[in-house]
Write a protein that holds these residues in place. Structure first.
Motif, mmCIF file in Angstrom:
data_model
loop_
_atom_site.group_PDB
_atom_site.id
_atom_site.type_symbol
_atom_site.label_atom_id
_atom_site.label_comp_id
_atom_site.label_asym_id
_atom_site.label_seq_id
_atom_site.Cartn_x
_atom_site.Cartn_y
_atom_site.Cartn_z
ATOM 1 N N ASN A 89 4.056 4.637 -9.708
ATOM 2 C CA ASN A 89 5.509 4.781 -9.616
ATOM 3 C C ASN A 89 5.922 5.514 -8.351
ATOM 4 N N ILE A 90 5.122 6.459 -7.916
ATOM 5 C CA ILE A 90 5.405 7.145 -6.654
ATOM 6 C C ILE A 90 5.326 6.170 -5.492
ATOM 7 N N ARG A 91 4.256 5.370 -5.452
ATOM 8 C CA ARG A 91 4.090 4.401 -4.362
ATOM 9 C C ARG A 91 5.184 3.346 -4.362
ATOM 10 N N ALA A 92 5.733 3.039 -5.550
ATOM 11 C CA ALA A 92 6.766 2.010 -5.635
ATOM 12 C C ALA A 92 8.175 2.552 -5.430
ATOM 13 N N ASP A 93 8.340 3.860 -5.424
ATOM 14 C CA ASP A 93 9.676 4.445 -5.308
ATOM 15 C C ASP A 93 10.240 4.243 -3.906
ATOM 16 N N GLY A 124 0.824 -1.207 0.000
ATOM 17 C CA GLY A 124 0.000 0.000 0.000
ATOM 18 C C GLY A 124 0.850 1.245 0.000
ATOM 19 N N PHE A 125 0.783 2.010 1.102
ATOM 20 C CA PHE A 125 1.534 3.259 1.204
ATOM 21 C C PHE A 125 2.747 3.115 2.117
ATOM 22 N N ALA A 126 3.148 1.897 2.370
ATOM 23 C CA ALA A 126 4.434 1.591 3.023
ATOM 24 C C ALA A 126 4.615 2.299 4.360
ATOM 25 N N GLY A 127 3.568 2.399 5.150
ATOM 26 C CA GLY A 127 3.692 3.007 6.469
ATOM 27 C C GLY A 127 3.426 4.497 6.510
#
Length: 341
Positions: free
Chosen positions: A51-55, A18-21
């Protein structure tokens, strides 16, 4: 087979979190978030959003930012330009070649820090006061751009003009693209947000046609009020990164003195207009909240009235039923008495 470590090959794995915390602020501490349009991707282009969420910067550095003050400090420190993609990493044409996307040389590109901080801001759910502090920040022009972009992407369409219109003549310089040293006046960026949907290989949400016409007419009316001719550039620019010198015949000293004096007056006028517009926005939003409260009260009152009416009707039916039962009982007793005689 060893799994590659390129961005394109990591997206599926990284997206699972998701949003990684990155989390929203506690509303019991900072207040209720400012109401925005409901969307699962912030009304942003999905390629850019994913791409933002995966960066790794978004997933490893930004989750540690928990407070508003630390978020502002991090933004001032990290953001250096205003494009959505880092220059040279994203193209609109498809690359050719075997497994080009898997090898990390596809057309996806890397988002800039500004856009990653924009998604972080969306996840944090800012309050109205926090959003106002962004668009009026004296700390950094990039904080103001962050607020303007959040308004353009997230705020209800009918409120965008009220939020952005006080800033369409801002003269502060803004670095748009770091590599090419492209800079705009801040007001030009705001006008672009109000009138355009395409910006550096990404798109903003479209405004309804009628609202778009009203916005364009509002800008024209403002320019006419300032004494500008139709089509005249309000910023006096003849290139992508420079201002036209209007006073070539005057000495530098006279021009600098006049510029300083005029900028002070213009700055005072802009601040005064901005304060008035902000107060008007607050009054309008307060009036909307009062109307919503009145509607809720009226609805509750109608429900209570209906409930009481139902209760009264139910009680009347019960009374009528009891009266009928008593009447039947009296008739039966009379019949028994007659028979016994």
């Amino acid at each position: 087979m060893v799994k590659n470590n390129y961005k394109s090959g990591r997206v599926a794995t990284l997206m699972e979190g998701g949003f990684a915390g990155n989390e929203a602020q506690d509303p019991t501490v900072v207040g209720a978030p400012y109401p925005i349009t409901e969307s699962s991707n912030m009304n942003m282009n999905m390629l850019l959003f994913n791409n933002i969420r995966a960066d790794m910067y978004f997933r490893e550095e930004l989750p540690h930012i928990k407070t508003w003050e630390s978020f502002l400090e991090k933004t001032v420190k990290e953001v250096k330009e205003c494009t959505p993609w880092i220059t040279g990493t994203h193209t609109v044409t498809t690359k050719k070649g075997m497994c080009s996307g898997t090898r990390g040389v596809g057309t996806q590109g890397r988002p800039t820090r500004l856009w990653m901080h924009l998604v972080k801001l969306w996840v944090m759910k800012p309050t109205e006061r926090q959003l106002e502090s962004l668009v009026e920040s004296k700390q950094s022009p990039f904080l103001r751009v962050l607020g303007f972009l959040y308004v353009r992407y997230c705020v209800k369409r009918e409120d965008i003009w009220d939020w952005l219109s006080p800033y369409i003549d801002e003269q502060d310089p803004l670095i748009i693209e770091l590599l090419t040293k492209t800079s705009w006046p801040l007001g030009k960026f705001v006008r672009m947000l109000l009138t355009e949907t395409r910006y550096y290989d990404t798109h903003f949400p479209r405004l309804p046609v009628l609202l778009s016409r009203q916005v364009q007419q509002g800008i024209k009316d403002w320019d006419l009020k300032q004494g500008r001719k139709e089509g005249e550039d309000p910023f006096g620019m003849d290139s992508k990164d420079g201002y036209r010198d209007r006073d070539r015949g005057q000495s530098h000293r006279d021009r600098d003195y006049r510029s300083d004096r005029d900028s002070k007056y213009e700055s005072r006028d802009r601040d005064r207009d901005r304060d008035r517009d902000r107060d008007r926005r607050r009054r309008d939003r307060s009036g909307e909240r009062d109307r919503d409260r009145d509607r809720d009260r009226d609805r509750d009152r109608r429900r209570r009235d209906k409930s009481r009416s139902r209760d009264r009707s139910r009680g009347k039916r019960r009374r009528d039923s009891r009266e009928r039962d008593r009447s039947r009982d009296r008739d039966r007793r009379r019949d028994r008495d007659r028979r016994s005689r």
